[in-house]
Scaffold this motif. Structure first.
Motif, PDB file in Angstrom:
ATOM      1  N   GLU A 178     -36.002  -5.710 155.449  1.00 57.50           N
ATOM      2  CA  GLU A 178     -35.375  -5.438 154.097  1.00 57.50           C
ATOM      3  C   GLU A 178     -34.933  -6.659 153.488  1.00 57.50           C
ATOM      4  O   GLU A 178     -34.258  -6.577 152.311  1.00 57.50           O
ATOM      5  N   GLN A 179     -35.052  -7.692 154.258  1.00 58.00           N
ATOM      6  CA  GLN A 179     -34.483  -9.099 153.875  1.00 58.00           C
ATOM      7  C   GLN A 179     -32.988  -9.219 153.486  1.00 58.00           C
ATOM      8  O   GLN A 179     -32.760  -9.648 152.545  1.00 58.00           O
ATOM      9  N   ASN A 180     -32.364  -8.482 154.343  1.00 57.79           N
ATOM     10  CA  ASN A 180     -30.912  -8.225 154.125  1.00 57.79           C
ATOM     11  C   ASN A 180     -30.256  -8.709 155.411  1.00 57.79           C
ATOM     12  O   ASN A 180     -29.783  -8.100 156.479  1.00 57.79           O
ATOM     13  N   THR A 181     -30.071 -10.095 155.487  1.00 53.94           N
ATOM     14  CA  THR A 181     -29.248 -10.817 156.427  1.00 53.94           C
ATOM     15  C   THR A 181     -27.714 -11.279 155.594  1.00 53.94           C
ATOM     16  O   THR A 181     -27.581 -12.382 155.916  1.00 53.94           O
ATOM     17  N   TYR A 182     -27.185 -10.477 155.172  1.00 57.13           N
ATOM     18  CA  TYR A 182     -26.007 -10.881 154.298  1.00 57.13           C
ATOM     19  C   TYR A 182     -24.904 -11.550 155.594  1.00 57.13           C
ATOM     20  O   TYR A 182     -24.824 -11.214 156.664  1.00 57.13           O
ATOM     21  N   GLY A 183     -24.398 -12.568 154.946  1.00 57.11           N
ATOM     22  CA  GLY A 183     -23.175 -13.037 155.864  1.00 57.11           C
ATOM     23  C   GLY A 183     -23.566 -14.407 156.441  1.00 57.11           C
ATOM     24  O   GLY A 183     -23.106 -15.262 157.327  1.00 57.11           O
ATOM     25  N   ASP A 184     -24.893 -14.437 156.418  1.00 56.42           N
ATOM     26  CA  ASP A 184     -25.569 -15.720 157.325  1.00 56.42           C
ATOM     27  C   ASP A 184     -25.475 -17.192 156.463  1.00 56.42           C
ATOM     28  O   ASP A 184     -25.591 -18.181 157.141  1.00 56.42           O
ATOM     29  N   VAL A 185     -25.093 -17.088 155.175  1.00 56.04           N
ATOM     30  CA  VAL A 185     -24.864 -18.229 154.444  1.00 56.04           C
ATOM     31  C   VAL A 185     -23.493 -18.343 153.877  1.00 56.04           C
ATOM     32  O   VAL A 185     -22.828 -17.339 153.570  1.00 56.04           O
ATOM     33  N   ILE A 186     -22.731 -19.341 154.282  1.00 55.70           N
ATOM     34  CA  ILE A 186     -21.402 -19.633 154.103  1.00 55.70           C
ATOM     35  C   ILE A 186     -21.362 -20.212 152.325  1.00 55.70           C
ATOM     36  O   ILE A 186     -21.756 -21.184 152.226  1.00 55.70           O
ATOM     37  N   ASP A 187     -21.161 -19.509 151.458  1.00 48.29           N
ATOM     38  CA  ASP A 187     -21.208 -19.670 150.065  1.00 48.29           C
ATOM     39  C   ASP A 187     -20.094 -18.971 149.166  1.00 48.29           C
ATOM     40  O   ASP A 187     -19.848 -17.839 149.132  1.00 48.29           O
ATOM     41  N   PRO A 188     -19.107 -19.875 148.675  1.00 47.67           N
ATOM     42  CA  PRO A 188     -19.300 -21.310 148.203  1.00 47.67           C
ATOM     43  C   PRO A 188     -18.826 -22.112 149.881  1.00 47.67           C
ATOM     44  O   PRO A 188     -18.112 -21.456 150.464  1.00 47.67           O
ATOM     45  N   ARG A 189     -19.250 -23.083 149.847  1.00 44.03           N
ATOM     46  CA  ARG A 189     -18.992 -23.911 151.137  1.00 44.03           C
ATOM     47  C   ARG A 189     -17.542 -24.410 151.309  1.00 44.03           C
ATOM     48  O   ARG A 189     -16.973 -25.020 150.128  1.00 44.03           O
ATOM     49  N   PRO A 190     -16.805 -23.983 152.256  1.00 42.73           N
ATOM     50  CA  PRO A 190     -15.513 -24.741 152.394  1.00 42.73           C
ATOM     51  C   PRO A 190     -15.354 -26.068 152.586  1.00 42.73           C
ATOM     52  O   PRO A 190     -16.161 -26.727 153.154  1.00 42.73           O
TER      53      PRO A 190
END
Length: 125
Positions: free
Chosen positions: A48-60
């Motif tokens: 389902e192309q649902n890998t929520y949480g794998d990208v940190i955005d906005p970048r700290p």
């Protein structure tokens, strides 16, 4: 919440401990996503192309964290910047906390030619 990092940074300030922290920053939780591909390739997250949480955005802006505890920080992306930041952190006369945020998005060559690659690109651990 429990966060030992804050306690460590406070210790560095209180006891003037010259602690150096290097963050190998791929701007995400790549190890988490890599595990989807390795262990759950037919699972719902990928189908389902649902890998929520794998990208940190906005970048700290991690390089600013040490300022709260009287330290210094920098964000680097090239070998030359890594070398300069390490020399500055190791030469600190005031015995303060130092943090280096090393961006490793595609790859970065460090020191003697050792290579740090994004797990998303290399598919290796």
């Amino acid at each position: 919440n429990y966060n030992p990092v804050n306690a460590c940074f406070g210790l560095a300030q209180q006891y003037k401990a010259p602690i150096l922290v290097c963050i190998m920053n791929n701007e995400g939780y790549v190890s988490q996503t890599w595990n989807f591909y390795k262990y759950f390739s037919d699972g719902a997250a990928l189908t389902e192309q649902n890998t929520y949480g794998d990208v940190i955005d906005p970048r700290p802006d991690y390089q600013h964290l040490p300022q709260v505890w009287g330290g210094t920080g920098s964000r680097v992306a090239t070998e030359a910047e890594v070398e300069l930041s390490l020399k500055a952190a190791l030469a600190t006369d005031n015995k303060a906390l130092s943090l280096i945020d090393v961006r490793v998005l595609d790859h970065i060559i460090i020191g003697d030619g050792g290579r740090f690659e994004s797990l998303a690109k290399s598919n290796q651990l």
